[in-house]
Scaffold this active site. Sequence first.
Site, PDB file in Angstrom:
ATOM      1  N   HIS A 321      28.291  21.482  83.258  1.00  0.00           N
ATOM      2  CA  HIS A 321      28.982  21.043  81.075  1.00  0.00           C
ATOM      3  C   HIS A 321      30.625  21.386  80.900  1.00  0.00           C
ATOM      4  O   HIS A 321      31.130  20.588  80.503  1.00  0.00           O
ATOM      5  CB  HIS A 321      28.336  22.379  80.316  1.00  0.00           C
ATOM      6  CG  HIS A 321      26.948  22.840  79.963  1.00  0.00           C
ATOM      7  ND1 HIS A 321      26.020  23.219  80.564  1.00  0.00           N
ATOM      8  CD2 HIS A 321      26.303  21.788  79.223  1.00  0.00           C
ATOM      9  CE1 HIS A 321      24.914  23.448  80.213  1.00  0.00           C
ATOM     10  NE2 HIS A 321      24.979  21.976  78.869  1.00  0.00           N
ATOM     11  N   GLY A 322      31.003  21.609  82.222  1.00  0.00           N
ATOM     12  CA  GLY A 322      32.523  21.230  82.733  1.00  0.00           C
ATOM     13  C   GLY A 322      33.192  22.151  83.729  1.00  0.00           C
ATOM     14  O   GLY A 322      32.468  22.954  83.380  1.00  0.00           O
TER      15      GLY A 322
END
Lengths: 399, 388
Positions: A321-322
């Site tokens: 997600h990051g």
Amino acid sequence: MIFNTYWFIGFCAVFFPVFWLLRLPGLRRTWLLAGCAYFHYHFAGPAGVLPIVAIGIATYLLALPRIRLLCALGVVLAVATLCFYKYAVFLCHDAIGLLAPRLAADLGRQVQDLLPGAPPLAVSFFVFEFVHYQIEVYRGHEPIRRPDDFILFAIHFPSLTAGPIKRYGDYLPSLRQGLTGVSPEDVAAGATRLALGLVKKVVLADNLTLVIDFHQPQFTSLPPGQAWLFAGALSARILLDFSGYSDMAIGLSRMMGIRLPENFHYPYAATSLQDFWQRWHISLTSWIRDYIYIPLGGNRHGLARQLLNAMIVFALCGLWHGPAWNFVLWGLWHGAGLVLNHAYPRLLGPLGTRLAGLFARFPVLGWALTLLWVIPGWLLFFYEPATAWRMAVKLFTFA
Amino acid sequence: MKPAASRLGSWLLLAGIAAGFLLACGEGHRAAAYSKPRAFTRFHQRISPDASFYPPYAMLEALALARWAPGKTLVIIGGNSILNGVAQPESEVWSLRLQEMLGDRYVVVNLAFRGSMAAQGGALVAESLQRRGYPVIFVANTYPHAGCGRAADGPYGYFYWQALHQGKLSDYPARTADLQRWRTARPEAERIKLAETELGARIEAVTRAQSLWVHVSYRHLFTVWNFILGRDFWRPRVWAPDNEPAAPPVEERFRHEPEAELATVRGFTETLYVPGPSGSPQLDPAWPTRLGDEIEAAFVPALRPRMLMLLSQSAPPYLERLTPAERSRNRAAYAAAARIWRDHGINTIVAGEGFAASDYFDRLHLTGEGGRKVAALVAEQITQMNSD
């Protein structure tokens, strides 16, 4: 978000009528190809398109001969691309930096010189679809022979920005169906789904974002009830935002007669964490299950290994997600939750069995506990670990 | 459901979507022709973009023409928060005083917005109406260093694109070329944003979606949360009255970050000075050309003789804290700016010279009393302009 821009309205106003009017599948295919390419170019810009084109060509060519070594090479190449563009700085500063700060600083500078200002848009989605493709070919499935089929699979415009992550085995038959003929039922169902997605995203999620951004700086001074309301808004926002995107992608595809996989199925109605992950971002969860969890051994090597695999998988899921520690911690939080969810009946002995029975009899208990796990987890998803911790303490101490 | 019934249902739904869209466009066009805020005095904060309320360009024209009748001169007010009347309660807004002073032969319409530039909003309405033969006088304000801005720039830039694509503006090559140059020089992200705004205006010209939406959100239901309205955000904006507060007693004013405010006052004119041959500051010799080009590109020649530009002066408590040399440079900059504006055919006055501290609410905004003084200055100029 590109779906609620005037550009996209203009794009759709030209693209869809022509797509529907063209009756020959070949012409329709060419039009779709042109639309997808134009959309990708507009969305990502030349700097964002080039790396994807390069990795796409490599993926296509490496899978074509069905040589397992080449497929493995394709996987390595795709993952290396993702690591380079998305995680290089994080690896240098936040991972190596913990052990050797000076080396990390030097490496960080060199990496930063090589990297563009921002990673190619949606690179994570591209890489996951390419990896899926290579692994399936590696496992013996037929590769995509037609380059235009592969391009359409890679840059199918509705799912380009935020998924769902497609599987080529499902996508290509559906694509052929759409190219052969689009029924009014498809168009109507697609338009309805698109409208639902727009309402979720533009009317609900974007408003919640405004409220959340305004109240976040004052979170510590909110009364307990409002603090929980804030956490609830945060949880609603991410669901509405993300599932809104997915609805729009699925709806737009359906308007071409092409079916995309479902991505959300009432996740906040889940009665256990395992149930939650079968309802939340389904295309990602199933991808991780098929291409990381099962190859790691899944649940085939005893409880301890199963739990370890779950932790690894969820740490990676968080990282996807990051590139930041809060995402890793969010993944681990869910990994830990799943470990508890799996292990408590055995670890607690008869008490565990009784508890499991209680949850089975009163699903509402499981539902409440699941939400109590998921909602604080979103604090980790959105905020720095220290801030998330302070916010969680406030929530649970009712301060 | 049987396939035939399902197919019929789908066709009906699609036909409904198409019919709904056409109906909405029709309603949008209807709303664009008449929809406007009730008992309008000005675009106060709660019916302005500050509170996510974006009046379409058509609404500005509808407001301008609402009270006009043959034989009357339209006085259209543009410019920024000072002319909008920020710090003046609704009953004390300076444009009401101006209307009283000018009398029935004039129709004063306040189309100024917070943070707007002279070339935006009201300027476009004035140009459009003048082009269509209405007797128009346009009043706006600025500062010496600020020029007049570009019609397409900033949060009010959409007025320009909408006016342009609705065929309201004159074909003015100097403005088109200037905007093209300016646009090309913007960073890519801004160019994309500008293209998006322009495309939105093109779509608005056909569908009038914004006109319909603003009409609905003013009269029936609003859907965008904002901190100004808070939990009442959903209420139609007709419910949100102009709640501009009255100024506090003069001894309680001018306390907000006084040093920063003083630095801003200095900056207003200091940025126009460069070191001269002897080392002492002199007005930048390139400035008149720079400002002149800006004026030439912003306002069509036909409008300029019918324009009144106010150069807004800062409040006395700040001017008094400037050194004598700074004060002298300030005066010189205002005088030079007024000359440049006049050289390009635009009537110009410095607004605020000789005003008292009590006429100001803060560094720039005027109280009801200060507004009355500005109204008197403007009324005198307008009467003179209209008799020439």
